[in-house]
Every structure is written in C-alpha cells, then in structure tokens.
Design a protein around this motif. Structure first.
Motif: not given
Length: 105
Positions: A2, A14, A18, A21
């Motif tokens: 990422y 996006g 991610n 998270d």
C-alpha cells in the motif's frame, strides 16, 4: 504494497483506506485516522466529477472517521465530521449517526 501504491499515486484513496486498516491492526490509530481523513479529502475533491463511482464510498468513510474520533473521546470532532458528510453528500444516515452516537455524551 500500500505504501508503494501511495508513492506511485498519492491520491490513491483505496490504498489509503487499506493502509489505515493495517495501521489499526497494529494499534497505530493516529496514523490510521490521518490516512482515512486524507482519503476522504481526496474523494470529496473528486466527488462531483464521478458521483456514480465515488458516491458509495464517501459517506461511509466519513462516518467511520467520526466513529474513530468519538472512540478517542473527541465528540466535537465526531460531530464536525458527520456534519461534513451531510454537507458533502446529503447522506441521511450521517445525521442519524450523529444523533445516536453523540446524544448525552
């Protein structure tokens, strides 16, 4: 992965979500919240251009930011984020969330 995606495209919402998270799983909530807020800013800047694609993301993302702020004890910040979601999208669930989550706290 990422972080590499964000180096290639700093506006890749996006990848921001991610990575947020992943940071949350690592208990790095401040960094995760910053990434979610950055993703929201990027999404909202493009919202009017691509409502069909971005519409399903914006309100839930803003609501998640508000939930996390409230979990950190930042009631005013949570309210501000939910009001922002309403202003940006007219998403009625944000107002319900605001009333439910912040009533009496």
């Amino acid at each position: 992965a990422y972080r590499r995606a964000l180096k290639r495209d700093p506006s890749a919402f996006g990848a921001m979500i991610n990575l947020a998270d992943v940071l949350s799983l690592q208990r790095q909530e401040t960094g995760a919240l910053h990434l979610l807020e950055s993703a929201y800013v990027g999404l909202s800047a493009s919202y009017d251009v691509d409502v069909r694609r971005l519409g399903p993301w914006l309100a839930p993302l803003g609501e998640e930011i508000a939930r996390r702020r409230l979990a950190q004890g930042d009631r005013a910040g949570a309210q501000a984020w939910l009001r922002r979601v309403l202003a940006d999208t007219g998403h009625e669930a944000a107002l319900e969330e605001l009333d439910t989550r912040t009533r009496g706290r």
